[in-house]
Scaffold this motif. Structure first.
Motif, short mmCIF file in Angstrom:
data_model
loop_
_atom_site.label_atom_id
_atom_site.label_comp_id
_atom_site.label_asym_id
_atom_site.label_seq_id
_atom_site.Cartn_x
_atom_site.Cartn_y
_atom_site.Cartn_z
N ILE A 63 11.26 -2.84 6.10
CA ILE A 63 9.95 -2.31 6.42
C ILE A 63 10.22 -0.94 7.20
O ILE A 63 10.88 -1.02 8.53
N ARG A 64 9.99 0.02 6.55
CA ARG A 64 10.13 1.47 7.33
C ARG A 64 9.07 1.64 8.43
O ARG A 64 9.35 2.38 9.31
N ALA A 65 7.83 1.13 8.17
CA ALA A 65 6.84 1.67 9.01
C ALA A 65 5.75 0.62 8.77
O ALA A 65 5.32 0.04 7.47
N SER A 66 4.76 0.09 9.80
CA SER A 66 3.68 -0.26 9.49
C SER A 66 2.50 0.23 10.30
O SER A 66 2.91 0.72 11.43
N ILE A 67 1.53 0.72 9.61
CA ILE A 67 0.34 1.52 10.13
C ILE A 67 -0.94 0.83 10.12
O ILE A 67 -1.21 0.44 9.30
N ALA A 68 -1.57 1.05 10.99
CA ALA A 68 -3.07 0.52 11.21
C ALA A 68 -4.23 1.59 11.22
O ALA A 68 -3.87 2.61 11.65
N TYR A 69 -5.01 1.27 10.29
CA TYR A 69 -6.30 2.29 9.96
C TYR A 69 -7.50 1.38 10.06
O TYR A 69 -7.64 0.37 10.68
N GLY A 70 -8.76 1.90 9.82
CA GLY A 70 -9.94 1.52 9.78
C GLY A 70 -10.77 1.56 11.20
O GLY A 70 -10.25 2.46 12.11
N GLY A 93 13.52 -1.43 -0.58
CA GLY A 93 12.96 -2.81 0.13
C GLY A 93 11.52 -3.30 -0.47
O GLY A 93 11.07 -3.92 0.29
N TRP A 94 11.24 -2.68 -1.55
CA TRP A 94 10.08 -3.29 -1.85
C TRP A 94 9.65 -4.47 -2.09
O TRP A 94 8.84 -5.00 -1.94
N TRP A 95 10.55 -5.15 -2.86
CA TRP A 95 10.39 -6.68 -3.00
C TRP A 95 10.34 -7.34 -2.06
O TRP A 95 9.71 -8.43 -1.63
N ALA A 96 11.40 -7.15 -1.03
CA ALA A 96 11.32 -7.77 0.18
C ALA A 96 10.33 -7.79 0.95
O ALA A 96 9.62 -8.57 1.81
N THR A 97 9.65 -6.40 1.15
CA THR A 97 8.59 -6.12 1.91
C THR A 97 7.34 -6.79 1.24
O THR A 97 6.40 -7.26 1.82
N ALA A 98 7.10 -6.93 -0.11
CA ALA A 98 6.00 -7.69 -0.89
C ALA A 98 6.18 -9.15 -0.48
O ALA A 98 5.08 -9.70 -0.02
N PHE A 99 7.35 -9.67 -0.46
CA PHE A 99 7.20 -11.10 -0.34
C PHE A 99 7.14 -11.29 1.36
O PHE A 99 6.57 -12.33 1.68
N TYR A 100 7.54 -10.44 2.15
CA TYR A 100 7.23 -10.61 3.60
C TYR A 100 5.74 -10.42 3.67
O TYR A 100 5.21 -11.24 4.64
N LEU A 115 -6.54 -10.30 9.03
CA LEU A 115 -5.47 -9.10 8.43
C LEU A 115 -5.85 -8.70 7.13
O LEU A 115 -5.95 -9.52 6.33
N ASP A 116 -5.84 -7.44 6.83
CA ASP A 116 -6.20 -6.91 5.53
C ASP A 116 -4.92 -6.00 5.38
O ASP A 116 -4.76 -4.89 6.14
N MET A 117 -4.11 -6.36 4.70
CA MET A 117 -2.80 -5.61 4.49
C MET A 117 -2.41 -5.50 3.32
O MET A 117 -2.34 -6.29 2.18
N TYR A 118 -1.79 -4.33 2.80
CA TYR A 118 -1.04 -3.97 1.69
C TYR A 118 0.09 -3.16 1.70
O TYR A 118 0.75 -2.77 2.94
N CYS A 119 1.02 -2.99 0.82
CA CYS A 119 2.26 -2.32 0.76
C CYS A 119 2.11 -0.98 -0.02
O CYS A 119 1.47 -1.20 -1.12
N TYR A 120 2.48 0.19 0.82
CA TYR A 120 2.28 1.30 -0.29
C TYR A 120 3.58 2.41 -0.04
O TYR A 120 4.40 2.11 1.25
#
Length: 168
Positions: A63-70, A93-100, A115-120
């Motif tokens: 995971i390169r970054a996690s960012i909060a919005y809203g 790391g797309w698949w690993a991030t998606a499963f995580y 938690l409202d979370m998505y991978c982008y």
């Protein structure tokens, strides 16, 4: 769904069951109830769970970054707030991030964390999120999001502001 169909479950029922399990474990059910005012997460629990989640994410190099919005990035917190987190996978790391992300959503569901979370991809997340919300950089490797978000709120600053405004 495929496993249920292989055991003879009708495809429509298998779809309904798989969708229901996914929605429930996704963590979105608790976030939806929170929005409706049915849960009322206290600010201190919310902040503690956010810090815990940040530490869990930080351990994973895929995971390169996690960012909060809203609403939180606009400085608003209510007992009906959720946290809008977007995970940015590292290259490869797309698949690993998606499963995580599935694991984090499941964790959030069981600890009652809205938690409202998505991978982008970073280019996509910049286009999808509101421009009037300064992002909160929950985790970031080597300032990798600086080119997309030169104006932002660092996580330590967020903790300080959130604590002063919401925890007495």
């Amino acid at each position: 769904m495929a496993i249920m169909i292989s055991f003879g479950v009708h495809w429509a029922l298998a779809f309904f069951i798989a969708h229901s399990i996914n929605f429930t474990l996704n963590g979105q059910l608790f976030a939806m109830y929170t929005h409706m005012g049915a849960t009322g997460v206290k600010a201190e629990k919310f902040l503690n769970d956010t810090i815990k989640m940040s530490k869990m994410i930080e351990k994973h190099k895929f995971i390169r970054a996690s960012i909060a919005y809203g609403s939180l990035s606009r400085g608003c917190y209510k007992r009906t707030s959720d946290i809008d987190i977007r995970l940015i996978p590292a290259e490869g790391g797309w698949w690993a991030t998606a499963f995580y992300a599935v694991w984090l959503r499941t964790w959030a569901f069981f600890v009652h964390y809205p938690l409202d979370m998505y991978c982008y991809d970073p280019k996509v997340v910049v286009k999808k999120m509101r421009s009037d919300e300064l992002p909160i950089m929950v985790n970031e490797r080597d300032k990798c999001m600086m080119q997309w978000y030169p104006e932002r709120v660092e996580f330590d600053e967020f903790i300080k502001i959130f604590t002063e405004a919401n925890i007495k």
